[in-house]
Write an enzyme that holds these catalytic residues in place. Structure first.
Site, PDB file in Angstrom:
ATOM      1  N   LYS A 194      27.208  -4.272 -37.841  1.00  0.00           N
ATOM      2  CA  LYS A 194      27.928  -4.830 -36.807  1.00  0.00           C
ATOM      3  C   LYS A 194      29.152  -4.978 -37.123  1.00  0.00           C
ATOM      4  CE  LYS A 194      28.340  -8.577 -33.405  1.00  0.00           C
ATOM      5  NZ  LYS A 194      27.633  -9.636 -32.810  1.00  0.00           N
ATOM      6  N   LYS A 247      27.409  -0.808 -34.131  1.00  0.00           N
ATOM      7  CA  LYS A 247      28.232  -1.596 -33.122  1.00  0.00           C
ATOM      8  C   LYS A 247      29.611  -1.999 -33.461  1.00  0.00           C
ATOM      9  CE  LYS A 247      28.516  -5.955 -30.566  1.00  0.00           C
ATOM     10  NZ  LYS A 247      27.838  -7.368 -30.292  1.00  0.00           N
TER      11      LYS A 247
HETATM   12  C1  PBG Z   1      27.405 -12.285 -30.691  1.00  0.00           C
HETATM   13  C2  PBG Z   1      27.574 -11.066 -29.716  1.00  0.00           C
HETATM   14  C3  PBG Z   1      28.817 -10.181 -29.512  1.00  0.00           C
HETATM   15  C4  PBG Z   1      28.582  -9.213 -28.812  1.00  0.00           C
HETATM   16  C5  PBG Z   1      26.981  -8.786 -28.565  1.00  0.00           C
HETATM   17  N1  PBG Z   1      26.620 -10.012 -29.139  1.00  0.00           N
HETATM   18  C6  PBG Z   1      30.009 -10.797 -29.909  1.00  0.00           C
HETATM   19  C7  PBG Z   1      30.538 -11.172 -31.036  1.00  0.00           C
HETATM   20  O1  PBG Z   1      29.843 -10.773 -32.064  1.00  0.00           O
HETATM   21  O2  PBG Z   1      31.418 -11.900 -31.085  1.00  0.00           O
HETATM   22  C8  PBG Z   1      29.580  -8.268 -28.082  1.00  0.00           C
HETATM   23  C9  PBG Z   1      29.124  -7.341 -27.022  1.00  0.00           C
HETATM   24  C10 PBG Z   1      30.366  -6.597 -26.400  1.00  0.00           C
HETATM   25  O3  PBG Z   1      31.497  -6.833 -26.709  1.00  0.00           O
HETATM   26  O4  PBG Z   1      29.904  -5.957 -25.302  1.00  0.00           O
HETATM   27  N2  PBG Z   1      26.303 -12.614 -31.097  1.00  0.00           N
END
Ligand code: PBG
Length: 323
Positions: A194, A247
């Site tokens: 991520k 991601k």
């Molecule tokens: C946080 C989380 C995020 C997303 C999914 N889980 C945002 C972040 O890490 O700040 C983002 C998903 C999206 O942008 O569609 N645990």
């Protein structure tokens, strides 16, 4: 011209093109992310994500019946929390919003694969995925809380937990915690690679979870790195991840490809909120066709190697695919 090879022969008719198609998208490749909020009969439009809503549990149930009927096998739930504190206590409240949502869903739509986000950011006043101590996002203390959160979701009946926090060692710890409580059948969809991405902006608007101080670069990955993604993925597989995730998706197709080649477990990709927003905005301007852009991007994510795609386009794509 005296040509032996004429690639255009295989593009001549729709029937021929369908025979030689290398990648096909199907509704059962899709996972629909949904936002849950306290209330009754609530269907609140999310300003930063046109077409997406914060749903009360009753509306969530209705939505998931529709999602299932469209052939989409899974939903991934995020909670909008109005009881934020520094420790994210609401995250593991056995009677919390997500916990209630999961059990209501498993009662009403038992067939659908219910997945939940495991991370503290919607539940903390500071908006970080872990605990903050002396201006540091601490690892091991955070993992303890994440384990409690995951177990509370499992107690409510979730099919898969999806840790998105990027703390070290949390997959193994969550696996142990689940097993210790008898939840050996609950799967782990690990957000393994991520990245610290600007494309999460609209999502943070949906949950009002923008960090109040510091960024997420001490736990989410740097966009420049790909070997590090392989390492993260390998660690998560060793620790017991059932599925690994990359991601965001579109700016990281190369990462999806190498991860697919590196491991044997299924690979998921998250077509995140900012990627959704870019297509919507360009379509609104008349610069691209919304449906074609959506299908081209989802197909690209599948072609890169994703077995399943989390996407806010899930319903629209499923409708198009079955028409
Ligand atoms: C946080 C989380 C995020 C997303 C999914 N889980 C945002 C972040 O890490 O700040 C983002 C998903 C999206 O942008 O569609 N645990």
């Amino acid at each position: 011209m005296d040509l032996i090879e004429r690639p255009r022969r295989l593009r001549r008719t729709p029937a021929i093109r369908s025979l030689v198609r290398e990648t096909t998208l199907h509704p059962n490749d899709l996972i629909y992310p949904l936002f849950v909020k306290e209330g009754i009969g609530l269907r609140e439009p999310i300003e930063s994500m046109p077409g997406q809503f914060r749903l009360s549990i009753d509306e969530l149930v209705a939505e998931c019946l529709e999602v299932w009927d469209l052939g989409i096998p899974a939903v991934n739930l995020f909670g909008y929390c109005n009881k934020k504190d520094a420790l994210g206590s609401e995250a593991f409240n056995p009677d919390g919003l997500i916990q209630q949502a999961v059990s209501a869903l498993k009662d009403a739509v038992p067939q659908i694969c219910v997945q939940t986000d495991v991370a503290l950011d919607p539940y903390t006043t500071h908006g970080h995925d872990g605990l903050v101590m002396d201006d540091e996002i601490v690892n091991d203390e955070s993992v303890e809380v994440l384990c409690q959160q995951a177990v509370s979701h499992a107690n409510a009946g979730v099919d898969w937990v999806a840790p998105s926090d990027m703390m070290d060692g949390r997959i193994g710890a969550i696996r142990d915690a689940l097993d210790a409580e008898g939840h050996t059948d609950v799967g782990i969809l690990a957000y393994s690679a991520k990245y610290a991405s600007c494309f999460y902006g609209p999502f943070r608007g949906a949950l009002e979870s923008t960090p109040s101080k510091m960024d997420k670069k001490t736990y989410q990955m740097a966009p420049e790195n790909v070997r590090e993604a392989i390492r993260e993925v390998q660690l998560d597989v060793e620790e017991g991840a059932d599925v690994v995730m990359v991601k965001p998706a579109l700016a990281y197709l190369d990462v999806i490809r190498v991860v697919r080649e590196e491991v044997d477990v299924p690979v998921a990709a998250y077509n995140v909120s900012g990627e959704y927003g870019m297509i919507l905005a360009a379509a609104e301007k008349g610069w691209v066709d919304r449906d074609q852009a959506m299908m081209e991007c989802l197909t690209a994510i599948k072609r890169a190697g994703a077995d399943m795609i989390l996407t806010y386009f899930a319903k629209d794509a499923a409708r198009l695919l079955s028409s």
